[in-house]
Structures are given as structure tokens and as C-alpha cells.
Enzyme design. Structure first.
Site: not given
Ligand code: IFM
Length: 456
Positions: A162, A365
Site C-alpha cells: 500500500e 487483503e
Molecule cells: O491494518 C491495515 C493493514 O496494515 C494495511 N491494509 C489495511 C488494513 C486495515 O486498515
């Protein structure tokens, strides 16, 4: 529901679960410094113990094995492996991940390792962190150390997690480490992360690692709140800063065209060297997408300074556009709209925009925070999380034309330290008691276990 060859995994990040921030020669990180500043973390907690995964690793691997996942995505703590951000590796740091990898492989779980999930060694941050070009080269050195140590066992490498969030929350709005408030000047940090990604790909390939290599960004499809020229332009600008200034250079080899009204703000990206773009756009083995929610953009300054994570950032007030609500969708505890159809839209968008250039995609994710109120017998009937995962995994499996979706990783294995929200937001399949560190699988864990068992 899940076809053969489609991986289901769980995803975590070192700083959010490991704790043990002073153990075995780990160096301080940007986040160690940030969480120590008063007022930065919603519940005034810190991640010095987190979920104590550093000491409970075997138990956590056992829980994953019982869950039946195909793969585990975790991150390598840069300050644990290379405490000062330069120089040789810390043997104790390597040993932790060595054991983790061996235990995962023994349990039949494919390791996906992320090199940068936001915990940068503090000495590099002192020199400017991602605003400094040299950090990209230091990151490549770290990738080389990791490739040398683990290249025989990691199944997939994610260079950076990210970069959008790092740029926006960390360097533009200051609600994440390092707490810089550079607004559009932060775009240089985006370029340096992408350069770091490209150099890390080269470093890993020079070590002949056996696993595939990719990058992960968080994608949020952007819609204008009203169908007029100005609102559409602002929505386009947000789509650029959130999505396209990362995906386009990586997959197409150039930065996207910027609407005239924002030319000045994006200048940093148009002055970059063509050779950087060649490094950034090397072919990848897969592309990682994190998907949580869509974004709706309205014209006009925001009514308050709130970011999507609920933290206030003064810089928000200076923007000529705002994040508009999605009243038509139910929300997670974070207030994020639950809308699996926008995962479908994101995939369709990738299939079209990057046709012919898009490697296989993993949803690296996806998940949701909920209040998780325990029942009288202590069990946690998180049916809202089950519904969330069921609908989003189904959308990932259904995919979209032109996209080869190969897997979905649930965020996250267990309740953890959710950055500026501290322990307030719970995303885990497993509850962790912050006092005893006892692990309690939630109903969603049992549900996923059933889904995975029914495959055979
Ligand atoms: O916890 C975070 C993660 O570290 C990166 N992506 C989003 C998740 C939820 O906010």
C-alpha cells in the site's frame, strides 16, 4: 465456492502483531517514534507487545494450520533484520523468520513475504525516509539480504504494501508515521517507493529467489458524488492519487495524464527520469490488490478534518473536494461501506485498463472491523464478518473479464494493533485478549475452516 488452484490465505504485518520491539537487537522504527508521541493513537496504546506473535509464533502457525489456509502473508520487519537500515543483517532477526518459514512449510502453508509494511528503520527516517531518493537504494539492499536468507523458501514476495497509504496518511496528511503534512508535495515519496519497488525486484532476481515477485496496492474505485464537470475532475484527481499513480507506472511504464486543474500539484511525477520508469515497470509475476471500500468524491471543502480512519488531519480542510458518504451501504465499525460489488468493479477496471499487461492478481487483503461482542459463554459470534468475507471471496472468485484472480487473503489472522486506531478496530478471525494474550477463534474462523475443509 472456491475452485481448485484458488488460494485462500490470511494476511498480517510485523509491526501490528509481533510486539517485542526491543528484543534481540531489533532497531527502532518510524512507528516506534510515532506511537510514542502524545495524541497520535486513538486509544493511547502502543504496539510494544501487540499480539505478542514474536513469542507465540508456533501457536499462531498451529492455528493457521488448523484453519486450513493455503498461504500466509506476513511482513519481514526491516528494523528487526537490519536494525539501522544499512549494513549486515541481525542474525537474531533472521532467525525468527527462518523458524517461521520452516514451520509454515512443515504445515503445508505457502509463505508470502512482504518486504515493506510500513516499519522503516528510524535512522533512514531521520534522513527523510521515502522523501529521500537514497532510501530506495537502501530498501534494495534490504531486499538483497532478505532474498539471500529466505529466497529458497518464500513462495511469493510483495515488495511494498500500500504505497498509497504510506504517501497519503504518512507523508501528506500526517496521521500515520512519520507524521509529515506535505499534502501534494508528498508525491515524491510515492515515486521513491515505486523506485524502491523496482530496485527490490532487481535485487531479489539477482539472488535468483525461487518465489514469484509482485507489489500490493490498496485499490478504491472512485465515483463522483454528482455528475457535473467539476466533481468529475476532482474524482479523477482522487483516482490518480489513490490508485493510478501507482498502478500505471508499474504496469504501463508511465505516470497517468493529469487533469489540467491539478497539473501543478502532480509536477513531481512528471519531472522523473525515464530510466526510473524502466526500473519501476519490470514485468512482475503477480499483482497484489487490497480491497476494502469504494470512495465517493464531492466538490467543495470537507465539513470536518476526518480521514477514513477516523483520525483528524488538518490538511483535509484545505482540499477543494471531500469524501462523501455512502448511505446506501451498511458499514463496518470503522465506518467503511460494505460493498463487494466494488471489488468486482475494481477487477473489471484492471482488466480493461491494463489489458495485456496485467499478471495474475491476488487479493492480498480484504476484511472488516466489527465490535465483536462476546456471547455469555465467551464465544464471539461475528456473523457480520462471515457475511463480509463470504460476499467478498465470492466476488474475487467470480473475477472479471481479462483478470486472472488467483487468491484472496483475509485481513487478518488475529486482532492486532490497527495503526493510529490502536486496539480499537478488530479485524481478526481470532480474538486476542490484550491482558493475557489468549487466542480465541471467532465464529468467522470456524466458518472459514468449514469452507476450506469442504473443498476436498
Ligand atoms: O491494518 C491495515 C493493514 O496494515 C494495511 N491494509 C489495511 C488494513 C486495515 O486498515
Amino acid at each position: 465456492m472456491i475452485p481448485p488452484g484458488f488460494d485462500i490465505g490470511v494476511s498480517t504485518a510485523a509491526f501490528q502483531i509481533e510486539g517485542a520491539v526491543r528484543a534481540d537487537g531489533r532497531g527502532p522504527s518510524t512507528w516506534d517514534a510515532f506511537m510514542a508521541q502524545p495524541g497520535r493513537i486513538a486509544d493511547a496504546s502502543d504496539a510494544s507487545v501487540a499480539a505478542d506473535h514474536y513469542h507465540r509464533r508456533p501457536e499462531d502457525v498451529r492455528l493457521m494450520a488448523e484453519l486450513g489456509v493455503d498461504s500466509y502473508r506476513f511482513s519481514l520487519g526491516w528494523p528487526r533484520i537490519q536494525p539501522g537500515g544499512t549494513g549486515p543483517a541481525n542474525k537474531a532477526g533472521l532467525a525468527f523468520y527462518d523458524k517461521l518459514l520452516d514451520e509454515l512449510l512443515a504445515a503445508g502453508i505457502k509463505p508470502m513475504a512482504t518486504l515493506f509494511h510500513w516499519d522503516m528503520p528510524e535512522p533512514l527516517q531521520h534522513k527523510g525516509g521515502w522523501m529521500t531518493r537514497d532510501t530506495a537504494y537502501r530498501f534494495a539492499d534490504f531486499a538483497l539480504l532478505a532474498g539471500e536468507a529466505f529466497g529458497d523458501r518464500v513462495d511469493k514476495w510483495v515488495t511494498i504494501n500500500e504505497p498509497t497509504t504510506v504517501t497519503l496518511n504518512g507523508y501528506a496528511l500526517g496521521v500515520h508515521a512519520p507524521g509529515a503534512t506535505l499534502m501534494f508535495d508528498a508525491l515524491l515519496a510515492a515515486h521513491h517507493q515505486l523506485l524502491g519497488h523496482g530496485l527490490a525486484v532487481q535485487a531479489l532476481r539477482s539472488e535468483s529467489v525461487t518465489g514469484g515477485i509482485g507489489i500490493t496496492n490498496v485499490h478504491s474505485p472512485v465515483h463522483p458524488a454528482k455528475d457535473n464537470f467539476v466533481t468529475r475532475q476532482y474524482a479523477q484527481v482522487f483516482d490518480l492519487v489513490h490508485n493510478r499513480i501507482y498502478a500505471d507506472p508499474v504496469l504501463l511504464g508511465h505516470y497517468p495524464k493529469v487533469p489540467f486543474l491539478a497539473r501543478k500539484q502532480f509536477k513531481a511525477l512528471h519531472d522523473v527520469d525515464d530510466n526510473d520508469l524502466k526500473v519501476i515497470s519490470q514485468p512482475l509475476d503477480f499483482y497484489g490488490l487490497n480491497y476494502y471500500m469504494p470512495t465517493r468524491i464531492g466538490a467543495g471543502a470537507p465539513a470536518d478534518a476526518a480521514t477514513p480512519d477516523g483520525t483528524d488531519a488538518e490538511g483535509m480542510r484545505d482540499l477543494p473536494f471531500h469524501l462523501a458518504a455512502w448511505p446506501e451501504f451498511p458499514k463496518t465499525a470503522f465506518g467503511w461501506p460494505i460493498a463487494p460489488e466494488f471489488l468486482t468493479e475494481s477487477l473489471a477496471d484492471y482488466g480493461q485498463r491494463y489489458a495485456g499487461k496485467l499478471p495474475p492478481v491476488y487479493i492480498t487483503e480484504g476484511g472488516a472491523s466489527f465490535a465483536d461482542i462476546p456471547a455469555a459463554d465467551g464465544s464471539i459470534p461475528d456473523t457480520d464478518r462471515i457475511a463480509y468475507l463470504e460476499s467478498h471471496i465470492a466476488a474475487a472468485v467470480a473475477g472479471a473479464p481479462g483478470v486472472d484472480v488467483r487468491g484472496y487473503y483475509v485481513w487478518t489472522l488475529m486482532d492486532n494493533w490497527e495503526w493510529a486506531a490502536g486496539f480499537r478496530e478488530k479485524f481478526g478471525l481470532i480474538a486476542v485478549d490484550p491482558r493475557t494474550q489468549d487466542r480465541t477463534p471467532k465464529a468467522s474462523y470456524r466458518w472459514l475452516q468449514g469452507v476450506l475443509r469442504s473443498r476436498s
